[in-house]
Design an enzyme around this catalytic site. Structure first.
Site, PDB file in Angstrom:
ATOM      1  N   LEU A 142       0.818  -1.211   0.000  1.00  0.00           N
ATOM      2  CA  LEU A 142       0.000   0.000   0.000  1.00  0.00           C
ATOM      3  C   LEU A 142       0.860   1.274   0.000  1.00  0.00           C
ATOM      4  CD1 LEU A 142      -2.790  -1.146   2.503  1.00  0.00           C
ATOM      5  CD2 LEU A 142      -2.836  -1.207  -0.006  1.00  0.00           C
ATOM      6  N   SER A 179       6.495   2.360   2.073  1.00  0.00           N
ATOM      7  CA  SER A 179       7.910   2.759   1.989  1.00  0.00           C
ATOM      8  C   SER A 179       8.040   4.064   1.205  1.00  0.00           C
ATOM      9  CB  SER A 179       8.755   1.646   1.356  1.00  0.00           C
ATOM     10  OG  SER A 179       8.444   1.489  -0.003  1.00  0.00           O
ATOM     11  N   ASP A 213       4.941   4.714  -7.000  1.00  0.00           N
ATOM     12  CA  ASP A 213       4.640   4.805  -5.561  1.00  0.00           C
ATOM     13  C   ASP A 213       5.012   6.173  -4.983  1.00  0.00           C
ATOM     14  OD1 ASP A 213       4.240   2.088  -6.098  1.00  0.00           O
ATOM     15  OD2 ASP A 213       4.897   1.480  -4.106  1.00  0.00           O
TER      16      ASP A 213
HETATM   17  C1  MEV Z   1       4.754  -1.658  -6.583  1.00  0.00           C
HETATM   18  O1  MEV Z   1       3.863  -0.886  -5.805  1.00  0.00           O
HETATM   19  C2  MEV Z   1       4.304  -1.696  -8.001  1.00  0.00           C
HETATM   20  C3  MEV Z   1       5.208  -2.430  -8.953  1.00  0.00           C
HETATM   21  O2  MEV Z   1       4.670  -2.230 -10.264  1.00  0.00           O
HETATM   22  C4  MEV Z   1       6.635  -1.953  -8.930  1.00  0.00           C
HETATM   23  C5  MEV Z   1       6.763  -0.523  -9.423  1.00  0.00           C
HETATM   24  O3  MEV Z   1       5.911   0.000 -10.130  1.00  0.00           O
HETATM   25  O4  MEV Z   1       7.806   0.063  -9.076  1.00  0.00           O
HETATM   26  C6  MEV Z   1       5.217  -3.934  -8.684  1.00  0.00           C
END
Ligand code: MEV
Length: 333
Positions: free
Chosen positions: A105, A108, A151
């Site tokens: 979610l 980090s 993120d």
């Molecule tokens: C991580 O929240 C999402 C992924 O697509 C990795 C990224 O976009 O950096 C798995």
């Protein structure tokens, strides 16, 4: 004398469609969770403190032989990026989370953005938001290897829409999307799953490239559906996306169980969210949220309900965190 308290925050995130393929240039449909991470700067000696994890670490600039201190390295990356690694820090930075951590979610990234802002303010650097993004992205590389940037972008700005590498987040105007979030109780494995997908892509470039394209199409279909308020079509895209993600080896038995239980309880769609290998499942169940949560509870999984989108962009409030702590998975750190 007045003492100013420095307290910064950043958003969590949910990926509705498109994780993993977004690393390879496909769009992803995502939205901010109002709640995320907070960092408070208090008088101290330059430590990053996370009381919930019993963690206190100084900034680290190199891997110690064999014992990688990820948190210290991420903190060091932020200080380096802000040009502050040689500054004497007379603050500690105390981080708290309002979302489950290690659960896909965006905790980090929320920590990275809030920490960069807190360091910037404590040292009166005034580097500006683009520098916060660069610092948080470096920290995210320490945490996750080769992230797409989704993120920390959502952690920083909030919002709802289509994220693409290079282009950032393009707003999709839509009514609030209600989601049930079920926790597998197993920490998500973003770094490991991203590496596994890269391996599969190297081994079978054509086939895996096709899967990325399929995900991209589902994301565009889903974005159109959500803009038109067609939650049935959005749910269909989520289900298909989950099948493709399973094929990319980023699911796990708990994720499959949560998805099956949600669909049996009347959800329109259910899938993993974020890195996978653990973490959370999202279920779209506008009229059946209670039934989905009940089914998950009966199977021993904790959950909560929330919304994304609906004008929650950039600071407006809209997430409701109605927690339902089941018997499993409340501590994912
Ligand atoms: C991580 O929240 C999402 C992924 O697509 C990795 C990224 O976009 O950096 C798995």
């Amino acid at each position: 004398m007045t003492t100013l308290t420095i307290a910064t925050s950043a958003y969590g995130k949910v990926i509705l469609l498109g994780e993993h393929a977004v690393v390879y240039g496909q769009p992803a449909l995502c939205g901010a969770l109002r709640d995320g991470a907070q960092v408070q700067a208090v008088p101290g000696e330059g430590a990053l403190v996370i009381p919930a994890w019993g963690k206190r670490t100084q900034a680290v600039y190199k891997d110690q032989d064999g014992s990688r201190d990820t948190l210290g390295l991420a903190f060091g990356a932020i200080l380096l990026s802000l040009g502050a690694s040689d500054r004497v820090l007379d603050h500690d930075f105390v981080a708290t989370f309002a979302i489950p951590t290690g659960a896909g979610l965006g905790s980090s990234a929320a920590l990275s953005v809030a920490l960069a802002r807190a360091v910037d303010q404590a040292l009166m650097l005034r580097r500006g938001e683009p520098a916060m993004a660069s610092a948080a992205f470096l920290a995210e590389q320490v945490f996750h290897g080769t992230p797409s940037g989704l993120d920390h972008t959502v952690a920083q700005h909030g919002g709802f829409g289509l994220f693409r590498r290079q282009r950032g987040l393009e707003t999709v105007h839509a009514s609030a999307v209600p989601l049930c979030i079920g926790m597998t109780g197993r920490a998500r494995d973003t770094r490991g799953r991203v590496e596994r997908v890269a391996e599969l892509y190297r081994e079978r470039p054509e086939e895996v490239g096709q899967l990325f394209h399929q995900i991209g199409t589902l994301v565009r279909d889903g974005a159109r559906a959500v803009a038109e308020g067609d939650l049935v079509a959005l749910g269909r895209a989520m289900n298909r996306n989950q099948e493709v993600l399973s094929g990319l080896e980023v699911s796990c038995p708990e994720i499959e169980t949560l998805c099956r239980a949600a669909l049996a309880a009347g959800a329109l769609g259910a899938k993993l969210t974020g890195g996978g290998g653990g973490g959370c499942v999202i279920a779209l169940a506008p009229d059946r949220a209670n039934q989905v949560q009940e089914a998950w509870r009966a199977a021993g999984f904790a959950s909560f309900v929330t919304t994304v989108g609906g004008g929650m962009a950039r600071g407006a409030r809209g997430t409701s965190l109605a927690e339902d702590r089941g018997t499993r998975g409340t501590s994912l750190a």
